[in-house]
Design a protein around this motif. Sequence first.
Motif, PDB file in Angstrom:
ATOM      1  N   SER A  69       2.853   8.451 -11.991  1.00  0.00           N
ATOM      2  CA  SER A  69       3.883   7.582 -11.156  1.00  0.00           C
ATOM      3  C   SER A  69       2.659   6.398 -10.382  1.00  0.00           C
ATOM      4  O   SER A  69       3.240   5.347 -10.522  1.00  0.00           O
ATOM      5  N   GLY A  70       1.441   6.676 -10.473  1.00  0.00           N
ATOM      6  CA  GLY A  70       0.533   5.891 -10.063  1.00  0.00           C
ATOM      7  C   GLY A  70       0.394   4.614 -10.984  1.00  0.00           C
ATOM      8  O   GLY A  70       0.010   3.400 -10.400  1.00  0.00           O
ATOM      9  N   GLU A  71       0.470   4.981 -12.242  1.00  0.00           N
ATOM     10  CA  GLU A  71       0.183   3.929 -13.287  1.00  0.00           C
ATOM     11  C   GLU A  71       1.432   3.130 -13.194  1.00  0.00           C
ATOM     12  O   GLU A  71       1.391   1.909 -13.283  1.00  0.00           O
TER      13      GLU A  71
ATOM     14  N   TYR B 271       0.949  -1.229   0.049  1.00  0.00           N
ATOM     15  CA  TYR B 271      -0.051   0.088   0.055  1.00  0.00           C
ATOM     16  C   TYR B 271       1.036   1.295   0.016  1.00  0.00           C
ATOM     17  O   TYR B 271       1.592   1.403   0.897  1.00  0.00           O
ATOM     18  N   ILE B 272       1.145   2.053  -1.168  1.00  0.00           N
ATOM     19  CA  ILE B 272       1.750   3.052  -1.219  1.00  0.00           C
ATOM     20  C   ILE B 272       1.216   4.576  -1.336  1.00  0.00           C
ATOM     21  O   ILE B 272      -0.102   4.452  -2.116  1.00  0.00           O
TER      22      ILE B 272
ATOM     23  N   ALA C  83       2.988  -2.672 -11.347  1.00  0.00           N
ATOM     24  CA  ALA C  83       3.715  -3.309 -10.565  1.00  0.00           C
ATOM     25  C   ALA C  83       3.039  -4.324  -9.569  1.00  0.00           C
ATOM     26  O   ALA C  83       3.552  -5.025  -8.631  1.00  0.00           O
ATOM     27  N   GLY C  84       1.475  -4.121  -9.556  1.00  0.00           N
ATOM     28  CA  GLY C  84       0.686  -4.942  -8.697  1.00  0.00           C
ATOM     29  C   GLY C  84       0.362  -4.220  -7.481  1.00  0.00           C
ATOM     30  O   GLY C  84       0.029  -5.013  -6.369  1.00  0.00           O
ATOM     31  N   HIS C  85       0.850  -2.928  -6.912  1.00  0.00           N
ATOM     32  CA  HIS C  85       0.630  -2.301  -5.727  1.00  0.00           C
ATOM     33  C   HIS C  85      -0.653  -1.421  -5.571  1.00  0.00           C
ATOM     34  O   HIS C  85      -1.047  -0.884  -6.936  1.00  0.00           O
ATOM     35  N   CYS C  86      -1.193  -1.224  -4.566  1.00  0.00           N
ATOM     36  CA  CYS C  86      -2.413  -0.348  -4.266  1.00  0.00           C
ATOM     37  C   CYS C  86      -1.829   0.985  -3.954  1.00  0.00           C
ATOM     38  O   CYS C  86      -0.845   1.096  -3.113  1.00  0.00           O
ATOM     39  N   TRP C  87      -2.304   1.962  -4.293  1.00  0.00           N
ATOM     40  CA  TRP C  87      -1.938   3.269  -3.918  1.00  0.00           C
ATOM     41  C   TRP C  87      -2.851   4.362  -3.773  1.00  0.00           C
ATOM     42  O   TRP C  87      -4.068   4.267  -4.097  1.00  0.00           O
ATOM     43  N   VAL C  88      -2.424   5.579  -3.006  1.00  0.00           N
ATOM     44  CA  VAL C  88      -3.427   6.515  -2.778  1.00  0.00           C
ATOM     45  C   VAL C  88      -2.441   8.043  -3.211  1.00  0.00           C
ATOM     46  O   VAL C  88      -1.219   8.046  -2.817  1.00  0.00           O
ATOM     47  N   GLY C  89      -2.939   8.948  -3.938  1.00  0.00           N
ATOM     48  CA  GLY C  89      -2.379   9.997  -4.421  1.00  0.00           C
ATOM     49  C   GLY C  89      -2.668  11.385  -3.818  1.00  0.00           C
ATOM     50  O   GLY C  89      -4.034  11.516  -3.653  1.00  0.00           O
ATOM     51  N   VAL C  90      -1.822  11.982  -3.533  1.00  0.00           N
ATOM     52  CA  VAL C  90      -2.087  13.533  -2.680  1.00  0.00           C
ATOM     53  C   VAL C  90      -1.644  14.391  -3.859  1.00  0.00           C
ATOM     54  O   VAL C  90      -0.373  14.220  -4.010  1.00  0.00           O
TER      55      VAL C  90
ATOM     56  N   PHE D   3       0.837   2.997   5.493  1.00  0.00           N
ATOM     57  CA  PHE D   3       1.594   2.879   4.152  1.00  0.00           C
ATOM     58  C   PHE D   3       2.636   2.075   4.311  1.00  0.00           C
ATOM     59  O   PHE D   3       3.643   2.049   5.406  1.00  0.00           O
ATOM     60  N   ASP D   4       2.949   1.006   3.340  1.00  0.00           N
ATOM     61  CA  ASP D   4       4.247   0.298   3.374  1.00  0.00           C
ATOM     62  C   ASP D   4       5.329   1.120   2.688  1.00  0.00           C
ATOM     63  O   ASP D   4       6.663   0.489   2.833  1.00  0.00           O
ATOM     64  N   GLY D   5       5.184   2.193   2.059  1.00  0.00           N
ATOM     65  CA  GLY D   5       6.082   2.678   1.350  1.00  0.00           C
ATOM     66  C   GLY D   5       5.568   4.154   0.765  1.00  0.00           C
ATOM     67  O   GLY D   5       4.349   4.474   0.445  1.00  0.00           O
TER      68      GLY D   5
END
Length: 273
Positions: free
Chosen positions: A55-57, A44-45, A62-69, A104-106
């Motif tokens: 960057s989210g793409e 979870y990034i 890469a198979g990760h879930c993400w949140v953008g600010v 977040f993991d990263g």
Amino acid sequence: MKMSPGNTQSSKDCLSVSRMIQIQMQMAERALELLALPDDQPSYILDVGCGSGLSGEVLSEAGHCWVGVDISRHMLAVAQEREVEGDLFLHDMGEGLGFRAGTFDGVISVSALQWLCNADRKTQHPPKRLHSFFSSLYACMARGAKAVFQFYPENPDQMELITQQAMRAGFTGGVVIDYPNSTRAKKIFLCLFSGGAPSSLPKALGVDAVEGSREDQASFIGARRSLKRKGRGRVPIKSREWILEKKERAKRQGMTYVKLNSKYTGRKRKPRF
């Protein structure tokens, strides 16, 4: 058939935009590589300054879930039109992040961190904004998680200000400089570690041994430890030495109003009857 000047200019603009998108994607891929996340599970990034979601793409692929600010409503609207997979938030990172502790993991960020060093309004104070950001970021990261910021510092003072505020918030880490001898290909990455066992900095690209990479890591971690030692009472609070040190720190952080020193600085007043 000759092209009109307008068509020629339009073609150049399209090539320039395509080149910028390509560079953005490459820097996001490099930031993800520096995070060194586990390959066998999605993470979870947080993408700080996500913009239109380029960057989210990279994270999604890469198979990760993400949140953008991001602070730009227009850029987030573009990201929505592109139907990116991450969750998007309109927010000024200089006001701190409101995510739950250990979420977040990263964390990655491309070309955004340097904007916190600018003051668009009189009420904005870069050191305070950086401290608010790094403190809240440290809180919302899982223990042992990493954050990678690709950024463009204007000068060494800006670099020092950013690293100082990151250390104040509790981070360790250092700077990785890819292709340090190239004018065009040179890229600066700030790699931060949130607690856990001390980690070594990843190797930079373009040279066998990046100038200052290991030294920067040692000085970054060592400086953090020295800050902790200073807080253990070696210099008595409210003493003259403590006050002078505090004033010097305020000047380094860019505070505009710091009282001048005099023979009365730190002098205790006699009690009056």
